[in-house]
Design a protein around this motif. Sequence first.
Motif, PDB file in Angstrom:
ATOM      1  N   PRO A  33     -15.274  33.939   3.734  1.00  0.00           N
ATOM      2  CA  PRO A  33     -15.137  34.960   4.791  1.00  0.00           C
ATOM      3  C   PRO A  33     -14.948  34.426   6.208  1.00  0.00           C
ATOM      4  CG  PRO A  33     -17.432  34.634   4.275  1.00  0.00           C
ATOM      5  CD  PRO A  33     -16.673  33.691   3.391  1.00  0.00           C
ATOM      6  N   PHE A  34     -14.657  33.124   6.348  1.00  0.00           N
ATOM      7  CA  PHE A  34     -14.584  32.547   7.692  1.00  0.00           C
ATOM      8  C   PHE A  34     -13.140  32.491   8.200  1.00  0.00           C
ATOM      9  CE2 PHE A  34     -18.096  30.377   5.384  1.00  0.00           C
ATOM     10  CZ  PHE A  34     -19.137  31.060   5.994  1.00  0.00           C
ATOM     11  N   CYS A  35     -12.991  32.724   9.520  1.00  0.00           N
ATOM     12  CA  CYS A  35     -11.678  32.685  10.181  1.00  0.00           C
ATOM     13  C   CYS A  35     -11.815  31.966  11.509  1.00  0.00           C
ATOM     14  CB  CYS A  35     -11.178  34.098  10.469  1.00  0.00           C
ATOM     15  SG  CYS A  35     -10.341  34.865   9.094  1.00  0.00           S
TER      16      CYS A  35
ATOM     17  N   VAL B 266     -21.761  27.322   7.139  1.00  0.00           N
ATOM     18  CA  VAL B 266     -20.748  27.242   6.080  1.00  0.00           C
ATOM     19  C   VAL B 266     -21.310  26.621   4.805  1.00  0.00           C
ATOM     20  CG1 VAL B 266     -18.500  26.291   5.444  1.00  0.00           C
ATOM     21  CG2 VAL B 266     -18.869  27.173   7.756  1.00  0.00           C
ATOM     22  N   MET B 267     -22.008  25.494   4.917  1.00  0.00           N
ATOM     23  CA  MET B 267     -22.530  24.845   3.689  1.00  0.00           C
ATOM     24  C   MET B 267     -23.579  25.721   3.007  1.00  0.00           C
ATOM     25  SD  MET B 267     -20.959  22.248   2.622  1.00  0.00           S
ATOM     26  CE  MET B 267     -22.116  22.008   1.278  1.00  0.00           C
ATOM     27  N   ASP B 268     -24.405  26.405   3.773  1.00  0.00           N
ATOM     28  CA  ASP B 268     -25.376  27.324   3.161  1.00  0.00           C
ATOM     29  C   ASP B 268     -24.638  28.412   2.388  1.00  0.00           C
ATOM     30  OD1 ASP B 268     -27.455  25.918   4.257  1.00  0.00           O
ATOM     31  OD2 ASP B 268     -27.852  27.337   5.884  1.00  0.00           O
TER      32      ASP B 268
ATOM     33  N   THR C 144     -13.587  22.342   5.972  1.00  0.00           N
ATOM     34  CA  THR C 144     -13.222  20.932   6.158  1.00  0.00           C
ATOM     35  C   THR C 144     -12.887  20.328   4.793  1.00  0.00           C
ATOM     36  OG1 THR C 144     -15.460  20.105   5.810  1.00  0.00           O
ATOM     37  CG2 THR C 144     -14.880  20.773   8.073  1.00  0.00           C
ATOM     38  N   PRO C 145     -12.211  19.180   4.763  1.00  0.00           N
ATOM     39  CA  PRO C 145     -11.920  18.559   3.464  1.00  0.00           C
ATOM     40  C   PRO C 145     -13.172  18.353   2.601  1.00  0.00           C
ATOM     41  CG  PRO C 145     -10.589  17.521   5.156  1.00  0.00           C
ATOM     42  CD  PRO C 145     -11.519  18.475   5.862  1.00  0.00           C
ATOM     43  N   LYS C 146     -14.289  17.937   3.216  1.00  0.00           N
ATOM     44  CA  LYS C 146     -15.531  17.717   2.449  1.00  0.00           C
ATOM     45  C   LYS C 146     -16.074  19.039   1.902  1.00  0.00           C
ATOM     46  CE  LYS C 146     -16.312  13.261   2.692  1.00  0.00           C
ATOM     47  NZ  LYS C 146     -16.043  12.503   1.451  1.00  0.00           N
TER      48      LYS C 146
ATOM     49  N   GLU D 253      -5.079  15.802   4.695  1.00  0.00           N
ATOM     50  CA  GLU D 253      -6.317  15.464   3.983  1.00  0.00           C
ATOM     51  C   GLU D 253      -6.885  16.689   3.255  1.00  0.00           C
ATOM     52  OE1 GLU D 253     -10.771  13.545   4.800  1.00  0.00           O
ATOM     53  OE2 GLU D 253      -9.465  14.001   6.505  1.00  0.00           O
ATOM     54  N   LYS D 254      -6.834  17.836   3.908  1.00  0.00           N
ATOM     55  CA  LYS D 254      -7.349  19.069   3.296  1.00  0.00           C
ATOM     56  C   LYS D 254      -6.481  19.488   2.104  1.00  0.00           C
ATOM     57  CE  LYS D 254      -8.840  21.908   6.256  1.00  0.00           C
ATOM     58  NZ  LYS D 254      -8.901  22.912   7.334  1.00  0.00           N
ATOM     59  N   LEU D 255      -5.182  19.407   2.280  1.00  0.00           N
ATOM     60  CA  LEU D 255      -4.269  19.767   1.185  1.00  0.00           C
ATOM     61  C   LEU D 255      -4.455  18.832  -0.005  1.00  0.00           C
ATOM     62  CD1 LEU D 255      -1.241  20.548   3.456  1.00  0.00           C
ATOM     63  CD2 LEU D 255      -2.151  22.155   1.772  1.00  0.00           C
ATOM     64  N   ALA D 256      -4.721  17.553   0.273  1.00  0.00           N
ATOM     65  CA  ALA D 256      -4.979  16.596  -0.813  1.00  0.00           C
ATOM     66  C   ALA D 256      -6.247  16.984  -1.572  1.00  0.00           C
ATOM     67  CB  ALA D 256      -5.100  15.180  -0.257  1.00  0.00           C
TER      68      ALA D 256
END
Length: 393
Positions: free
Chosen positions: A21-23, A42-44, A79-81, A115-118
């Motif tokens: 749900p984030f923008c 976000v991680m929560d 983020t990629p992570k 990096e994110k697409l990978a």
Amino acid sequence: MTTGVQSNKGEAPKAVYIHIPFCTNKCFYCDFNSYVLKDQPVMDYLRALEREMEYTVTQNPPGEIKTIFVGGGTPTVLTPKEMEYFLKSVRTYFPNWADDIEFSMEANPGTTDPEKLAAMKEGGVNRVSFGVQAFQNDLLTGIGRIHNTDDVYRSLENARKAGLTNLSIDLMFGLPNQTVDMLAESVTKALELGLPHYSIYSLKVEENTLFHTLYQKNQLPLPNEDDELQMYLLLMQRMKEAGYKQYEISNFAKPGYESKHNTTYWRNEDYYGLGAGAHGYVGRERHINIKGISPYIEAAQKGLPRLESYSIAKEEAMEDFMMVGLRMLDGISSSRFTHQFGLKVEDVFRGPLNKMLNAGLIEKVNDGYRLSEQGILFGNDVFSEFIGVLTVN
């Protein structure tokens, strides 16, 4: 908490919808369950989502998954992570993927670095849908988008370099200050990209949006009805000429690239719905999840984070089957209707079917009914004929 039920025919759902749900910001027309990313846990949220997956598959074990769709919000703001963590969770709880699975993720241009697409590709995503909306920067600014046309080209190039080739873009028409010529230019630039799929939606002014506030004050300069009709006729013609099949009112694809996930909805088939504000449909029971981020996280610690769950009566399910099924230009299948409900569609909907046939808005085909060419232009009038027909007290 909902009861442990399987789908109508005892089959596990084959489709999964997951809501992120984030923008980066809230677009002026958007009424989706989305929140500006800044300072969000976000991680929560992703951990809570993982817990919901665990509760869900315990209650309704998945079979072979044919489609996964990650929507939002903007899933690609992760983020990629974070993306890696999220996609690992999906694979853990829905491990049995069909060989030809369609795993789609929505993206905004400018939020997809290499990096994110990978990480997306590595995690199994094989289809990306970019929210482009228009190819005029002034129009984009006027609807609250923060990307520009350069971001579109860069994002698509990055996706292809990452090995993602099943790409789609969304365009919109009927926007404030948009002309027929502007839409024609956007369609030309979209088609020059040579993508396998395009979704092209008309603007709907929804409540609880900035556009609705402006509309109420008579400050939203929308195109007139004639221009909006010309826009729709133009885009249908241009897509057809370019070799794209209009397989649904707002969707166009090269053969074999129709959205499998959305077809699940249009056929009124079961699907898991996960995440804040997500809807799901399993065993003729619908649910809506809690919408707020913190309330969702808190609820997911204790069980399924439901706002409400309710059974769908057979009559309502049959109406839904007709209403959403007729959105597809191949129409509804009589044999599929009989398989789901054990009845003949003509016996259930003789009145509205005859009325729409006589009006020339639908036509009979081998195994069912579909919108006529005229019916495509008046789809909402056709769909409304099937709402409330069986469920009136």
